[in-house]
Design a protein around this motif. Structure first.
Motif, short mmCIF file in Angstrom:
data_model
loop_
_atom_site.label_atom_id
_atom_site.label_comp_id
_atom_site.label_asym_id
_atom_site.label_seq_id
_atom_site.Cartn_x
_atom_site.Cartn_y
_atom_site.Cartn_z
N ARG A 183 0.84 -1.21 0.00
CA ARG A 183 0.00 0.00 0.00
C ARG A 183 0.87 1.25 0.00
O ARG A 183 0.56 2.23 -0.69
N ALA A 184 1.96 1.24 0.74
CA ALA A 184 2.83 2.41 0.79
C ALA A 184 3.42 2.71 -0.58
O ALA A 184 3.48 3.87 -1.01
N ASP A 185 3.86 1.68 -1.29
CA ASP A 185 4.43 1.89 -2.63
C ASP A 185 3.35 2.33 -3.61
O ASP A 185 3.61 3.16 -4.49
N ALA A 186 2.14 1.78 -3.48
CA ALA A 186 1.05 2.18 -4.37
C ALA A 186 0.70 3.65 -4.15
O ALA A 186 0.43 4.39 -5.10
N GLU A 187 0.70 4.10 -2.91
CA GLU A 187 0.39 5.50 -2.62
C GLU A 187 1.49 6.43 -3.11
O GLU A 187 1.22 7.52 -3.61
N GLU A 188 2.74 6.01 -2.97
CA GLU A 188 3.85 6.83 -3.49
C GLU A 188 3.74 6.97 -5.00
O GLU A 188 3.92 8.07 -5.56
N LEU A 189 3.44 5.87 -5.68
CA LEU A 189 3.26 5.91 -7.13
C LEU A 189 2.06 6.76 -7.50
O LEU A 189 2.09 7.52 -8.47
N ALA A 190 0.99 6.66 -6.71
CA ALA A 190 -0.22 7.43 -6.98
C ALA A 190 0.04 8.93 -6.86
O ALA A 190 -0.46 9.71 -7.67
N ARG A 191 0.81 9.34 -5.86
CA ARG A 191 1.14 10.76 -5.71
C ARG A 191 1.92 11.27 -6.92
O ARG A 191 1.65 12.37 -7.43
N ALA A 192 2.86 10.47 -7.39
CA ALA A 192 3.63 10.86 -8.57
C ALA A 192 2.76 10.89 -9.82
O ALA A 192 2.91 11.76 -10.68
N LEU A 193 1.81 9.96 -9.91
CA LEU A 193 0.93 9.91 -11.07
C LEU A 193 0.02 11.13 -11.11
O LEU A 193 -0.20 11.72 -12.18
N LYS A 194 -0.50 11.53 -9.96
CA LYS A 194 -1.32 12.74 -9.91
C LYS A 194 -0.48 13.97 -10.26
O LYS A 194 -0.91 14.84 -11.03
N GLU A 195 0.71 14.06 -9.68
CA GLU A 195 1.59 15.20 -9.98
C GLU A 195 1.89 15.28 -11.47
O GLU A 195 1.87 16.37 -12.05
N ARG A 196 2.15 14.14 -12.08
CA ARG A 196 2.45 14.14 -13.51
C ARG A 196 1.25 14.61 -14.33
O ARG A 196 1.39 15.40 -15.26
N ALA A 197 0.04 14.15 -14.00
CA ALA A 197 -1.15 14.57 -14.73
C ALA A 197 -1.35 16.07 -14.62
O ALA A 197 -1.65 16.75 -15.62
N VAL A 198 -1.17 16.61 -13.42
CA VAL A 198 -1.32 18.06 -13.23
C VAL A 198 -0.25 18.81 -14.01
O VAL A 198 -0.54 19.79 -14.72
#
Length: 239
Positions: A183-198
């Protein structure tokens, strides 16, 4: 179709928890196969890199000034034409990570066993940090590889739009897909994915707003990014 500004607002509203849920449901672990860092016979590696990401690599103390702009980034080849001497010319939008003679990312390395590694792993651009995932929003880019899986985000499912691609998390071809992820790695990846989209949508809006035809000279390449028109070495065109 929504405006880029509307898509940007959607990107800013993305839920890290929902993105992490989607990533967890698909599963991912990097196997260091190098497929996302290398070119293929019919297509060079074209990972999009933002201007500030190029400067971060250029100015990083870790590399002791080993890299200048041309070592890190090249004009995105799409839209450029080839001269009789084999050089590129014309106008294009955005930058791609530089490649070697084989079409591989310039930062890609292999050890004696053939295991891949990134020489700039700690400073790698967002598109590399988020591979093999992307979010389906107009104005955002897709990494290399065909889409092989997708998951609708919770807000999209609640709105009854699960059949609509917009807002889905997409997974692109990668042998690491389907593996367990914490879950920790999924959330870290998710934060980067949102940042990239923005960031991609902010970049697209700035490119649109700053664009003015440059009419480059024969044999010259002009790159339009969020900061304006630049030469192939990253210097502003007006200098």
């Amino acid at each position: 179709m929504q405006s880029l500004e509307a898509e940007l607002e959607d990107a800013r509203q993305l839920s890290i928890a929902d993105l992490a849920d989607a990533i967890e449901s698909i599963g991912f672990e990097c196997t260091r196969c190098g497929a996302c860092c290398t070119g293929e016979a019919e297509d060079d590696h074209t990972a999009t890199v933002f201007p500030d990401e190029v400067r971060d690599l250029e100015e990083s103390d870790e590399y002791d000034g080993d890299y200048d702009w041309r070592d890190i980034a090249r004009p995105m080849p799409y839209g450029l034409s080839e001269t009789e001497d084999g050089d590129l010319e014309g106008e294009t939008f955005e930058w791609a990570l530089q490649t070697d003679d084989c079409g591989d990312c310039t930062f890609y390395e292999e050890d004696d066993s053939g295991t891949g590694a990134c020489a700039a792993h700690g400073d790698r651009p967002l598109i590399c940090r988020t591979y093999p995932f992307s979010v389906a929003l107009a104005g955002t880019s897709q990494p290399m590889g065909e889409v092989v899986d997708s998951v609708a985000l919770e807000a999209q499912r609640e709105a009854g739009e699960a059949g609509d691609e917009a807002g889905m998390v997409r997974a692109h071809e990668c042998e690491g897909l389907g593996r367990d992820i914490s879950r920790a790695d999924a959330e870290e990846l998710a934060r980067a994915l949102k940042e990239r989209a923005v960031r991609e949508l902010e970049e697209a809006i700035a490119v649109r707003d700053n664009y003015a035809p440059a009419d480059p000279d024969p044999g010259e390449v002009v790159v339009h990014d969020s900061e304006g028109a630049k030469r192939a070495d990253g210097t502003p065109l007006e200098e």
